[in-house]
Design a protein around this motif. Structure first.
Motif, PDB file in Angstrom:
ATOM      1  N   ALA A 247       0.836  -1.200   0.000  1.00  0.00           N
ATOM      2  CA  ALA A 247       0.000   0.000   0.000  1.00  0.00           C
ATOM      3  C   ALA A 247       0.873   1.252   0.000  1.00  0.00           C
ATOM      4  O   ALA A 247       1.789   1.363   0.814  1.00  0.00           O
ATOM      5  CB  ALA A 247      -0.916   0.009   1.221  1.00  0.00           C
ATOM      6  N   PRO A 248       0.612   2.197  -0.905  1.00  0.00           N
ATOM      7  CA  PRO A 248       1.372   3.448  -0.938  1.00  0.00           C
ATOM      8  C   PRO A 248       0.898   4.419   0.144  1.00  0.00           C
ATOM      9  O   PRO A 248      -0.108   4.180   0.819  1.00  0.00           O
ATOM     10  CB  PRO A 248       1.062   4.000  -2.332  1.00  0.00           C
ATOM     11  CG  PRO A 248      -0.328   3.504  -2.602  1.00  0.00           C
ATOM     12  CD  PRO A 248      -0.412   2.141  -1.958  1.00  0.00           C
ATOM     13  N   VAL A 249       1.613   5.506   0.295  1.00  0.00           N
ATOM     14  CA  VAL A 249       1.196   6.570   1.210  1.00  0.00           C
ATOM     15  C   VAL A 249      -0.073   7.212   0.660  1.00  0.00           C
ATOM     16  O   VAL A 249      -0.196   7.454  -0.544  1.00  0.00           O
ATOM     17  CB  VAL A 249       2.301   7.633   1.348  1.00  0.00           C
ATOM     18  CG1 VAL A 249       1.844   8.777   2.247  1.00  0.00           C
ATOM     19  CG2 VAL A 249       3.567   7.007   1.889  1.00  0.00           C
ATOM     20  N   ASN A 250      -1.036   7.472   1.515  1.00  0.00           N
ATOM     21  CA  ASN A 250      -2.273   8.127   1.076  1.00  0.00           C
ATOM     22  C   ASN A 250      -1.977   9.513   0.525  1.00  0.00           C
ATOM     23  O   ASN A 250      -1.165  10.257   1.080  1.00  0.00           O
ATOM     24  CB  ASN A 250      -3.256   8.249   2.247  1.00  0.00           C
ATOM     25  CG  ASN A 250      -3.842   6.910   2.642  1.00  0.00           C
ATOM     26  OD1 ASN A 250      -3.953   6.017   1.822  1.00  0.00           O
ATOM     27  ND2 ASN A 250      -4.199   6.774   3.902  1.00  0.00           N
ATOM     28  N   GLY A 251      -2.656   9.864  -0.558  1.00  0.00           N
ATOM     29  CA  GLY A 251      -2.481  11.187  -1.143  1.00  0.00           C
ATOM     30  C   GLY A 251      -3.292  12.243  -0.419  1.00  0.00           C
ATOM     31  O   GLY A 251      -3.957  11.966   0.585  1.00  0.00           O
ATOM     32  N   ASP A 252      -3.244  13.478  -0.925  1.00  0.00           N
ATOM     33  CA  ASP A 252      -3.972  14.570  -0.280  1.00  0.00           C
ATOM     34  C   ASP A 252      -5.212  14.949  -1.092  1.00  0.00           C
ATOM     35  O   ASP A 252      -5.623  16.105  -1.135  1.00  0.00           O
ATOM     36  CB  ASP A 252      -3.062  15.793  -0.092  1.00  0.00           C
ATOM     37  CG  ASP A 252      -2.474  16.298  -1.405  1.00  0.00           C
ATOM     38  OD1 ASP A 252      -2.717  15.654  -2.435  1.00  0.00           O
ATOM     39  OD2 ASP A 252      -1.770  17.319  -1.378  1.00  0.00           O
ATOM     40  N   ASN A 253      -5.828  13.930  -1.754  1.00  0.00           N
ATOM     41  CA  ASN A 253      -7.027  14.197  -2.545  1.00  0.00           C
ATOM     42  C   ASN A 253      -8.182  14.649  -1.654  1.00  0.00           C
ATOM     43  O   ASN A 253      -8.345  14.171  -0.545  1.00  0.00           O
ATOM     44  CB  ASN A 253      -7.474  12.935  -3.292  1.00  0.00           C
ATOM     45  CG  ASN A 253      -6.384  12.376  -4.182  1.00  0.00           C
ATOM     46  OD1 ASN A 253      -5.576  11.589  -3.729  1.00  0.00           O
ATOM     47  ND2 ASN A 253      -6.358  12.794  -5.431  1.00  0.00           N
ATOM     48  N   ARG A 254      -8.974  15.578  -2.186  1.00  0.00           N
ATOM     49  CA  ARG A 254     -10.170  16.006  -1.476  1.00  0.00           C
ATOM     50  C   ARG A 254     -11.182  14.868  -1.498  1.00  0.00           C
ATOM     51  O   ARG A 254     -11.424  14.254  -2.532  1.00  0.00           O
ATOM     52  CB  ARG A 254     -10.768  17.249  -2.151  1.00  0.00           C
ATOM     53  CG  ARG A 254     -12.046  17.758  -1.494  1.00  0.00           C
ATOM     54  CD  ARG A 254     -12.593  18.968  -2.235  1.00  0.00           C
ATOM     55  NE  ARG A 254     -12.951  18.633  -3.599  1.00  0.00           N
ATOM     56  CZ  ARG A 254     -14.114  18.073  -3.972  1.00  0.00           C
ATOM     57  NH1 ARG A 254     -15.017  17.776  -3.034  1.00  0.00           N
ATOM     58  NH2 ARG A 254     -14.364  17.805  -5.234  1.00  0.00           N
ATOM     59  N   VAL A 255     -11.769  14.563  -0.363  1.00  0.00           N
ATOM     60  CA  VAL A 255     -12.746  13.481  -0.272  1.00  0.00           C
ATOM     61  C   VAL A 255     -14.021  13.898  -1.005  1.00  0.00           C
ATOM     62  O   VAL A 255     -14.560  14.988  -0.783  1.00  0.00           O
ATOM     63  CB  VAL A 255     -13.067  13.154   1.203  1.00  0.00           C
ATOM     64  CG1 VAL A 255     -14.157  12.094   1.282  1.00  0.00           C
ATOM     65  CG2 VAL A 255     -11.809  12.684   1.917  1.00  0.00           C
ATOM     66  N   SER A 256     -14.507  13.028  -1.893  1.00  0.00           N
ATOM     67  CA  SER A 256     -15.702  13.315  -2.669  1.00  0.00           C
ATOM     68  C   SER A 256     -16.954  13.073  -1.844  1.00  0.00           C
ATOM     69  O   SER A 256     -16.940  12.342  -0.854  1.00  0.00           O
ATOM     70  CB  SER A 256     -15.747  12.441  -3.925  1.00  0.00           C
ATOM     71  OG  SER A 256     -14.636  12.689  -4.750  1.00  0.00           O
ATOM     72  N   THR A 257     -18.049  13.672  -2.280  1.00  0.00           N
ATOM     73  CA  THR A 257     -19.321  13.473  -1.594  1.00  0.00           C
ATOM     74  C   THR A 257     -19.886  12.101  -1.930  1.00  0.00           C
ATOM     75  O   THR A 257     -19.472  11.451  -2.893  1.00  0.00           O
ATOM     76  CB  THR A 257     -20.341  14.543  -2.007  1.00  0.00           C
ATOM     77  OG1 THR A 257     -20.654  14.368  -3.403  1.00  0.00           O
ATOM     78  CG2 THR A 257     -19.791  15.941  -1.770  1.00  0.00           C
ATOM     79  N   SER A 258     -20.847  11.677  -1.155  1.00  0.00           N
ATOM     80  CA  SER A 258     -21.501  10.392  -1.393  1.00  0.00           C
ATOM     81  C   SER A 258     -22.165  10.369  -2.764  1.00  0.00           C
ATOM     82  O   SER A 258     -22.119   9.353  -3.474  1.00  0.00           O
ATOM     83  CB  SER A 258     -22.530  10.129  -0.294  1.00  0.00           C
ATOM     84  OG  SER A 258     -23.226   8.925  -0.530  1.00  0.00           O
TER      85      SER A 258
END
Length: 275
Positions: A247-258
């Motif tokens: 598993a890579p390091v988690n990125g800083d992507n904005r979490v999307s809505t449901s």
């Protein structure tokens, strides 16, 4: 969602009930280097595009000249383990929509393993009406009865209740249950012509959409190991197991809505994976 976190050859469907906490941004990644902000990332992207354009122009200017010396040919890097072969991945698809007709070679067994990994960690495998069709298509005929019994025991009513599905494996009205797997690469560790062992490195998303979901859609990384056998003119799974990562390091992507996740699942189709 990863298949087999709690069960291996029996086909356990793990990954449920987990909670993942995102720590505050400290400005540095786990490797000790500062996290690049948007401005530096944009600069790197622009520089990268310019370099690629220069390389493309230089390659085009070479024309059709392939008169390179034998020394140059000897220093070429070896082809990557999962480089495309240029062959058609499959001849057809079964009535169940699962790829079939793989070639009886290493590229064919890698393609089979990748496509079967997608099916085995899908939302369809949780549906009692759909599961037998999948098992009969993917597994060696001698293992079908055993696997059907095992999977029925694992994916029983208690399990379906836990992930928020009804007895038919359907999500509540207004929600979507997500379980989609994307193979990242394949590796043949054993090949004997009619038998093979293939590892499939996968990432995926799993969980229930909905603002009040207790099992929100999250990502996962895992490696499936499949033992396959050539039977009845195609590759079939004899047994399989699974482990976490890499598993890579988690990125800083904005979490999307449901809603965004639900629309993506509905609007973006899957692929037939090939070597």
């Amino acid at each position: 969602m990863s298949l087999g976190d709690e069960h291996e050859a029996s086909g356990g469907y793990g990954g449920t009930g987990q909670t993942r906490t995102r720590l505050p941004d400290t400005g540095a990644d786990p490797y000790g280097t500062p996290r690049r902000r948007s401005s530096s990332r944009s600069l790197v992207t622009v520089v990268g595009v310019v370099v690629l354009l220069i390389a493309a122009i230089a390659f085009a200017n070479r024309g059709g000249d392939d008169s390179s010396s034998s020394d140059d040919a000897g220093t070429k890097p070896e082809t990557a383990a999962t480089a495309p072969s240029g062959q058609r991945p499959v001849k057809s698809k079964s009535a169940a929509g699962i790829p079939s007709g793989f070639a009886q070679d290493q590229e064919g067994v890698e393609s089979a393993a990748a496509n079967y990994a997608v099916v085995l960690v899908s939302a369809d495998i949780l549906k009692p009406a759909r599961r037998p069709e999948i098992v009969r298509q993917v597994f060696d005929a001698g293992r079908v009865s055993e696997l059907e019994r095992n999977l029925d025991q694992v994916y029983d009513k208690a399990f379906l209740d836990k992930v928020g599905l009804d007895q038919n494996g359907n999500a509540p009205k207004g929600s979507t249950y997500v379980s989609r797997t994307m193979p990242v690469g394949t590796k043949v560790t054993e090949f004997g012509g009619s038998t093979a062992t293939v590892e499939v490195w996968c990432t995926g998303v799993y969980g229930m959409t909905g603002e009040s979901s207790e099992n929100p859609v999250t990502s996962d990384w895992f490696t499936m190991t499949l033992q396959l056998r050539w039977t009845d003119g195609d590759w079939k799974v004899d047994s399989f197991s699974q482990k976490e990562g890499p598993a890579p390091v988690n990125g800083d992507n904005r979490v999307s809505t449901s809603d965004d996740i639900s629309k993506a699942v509905e609007e973006f189709g899957g692929f037939t994976y090939a070597r």
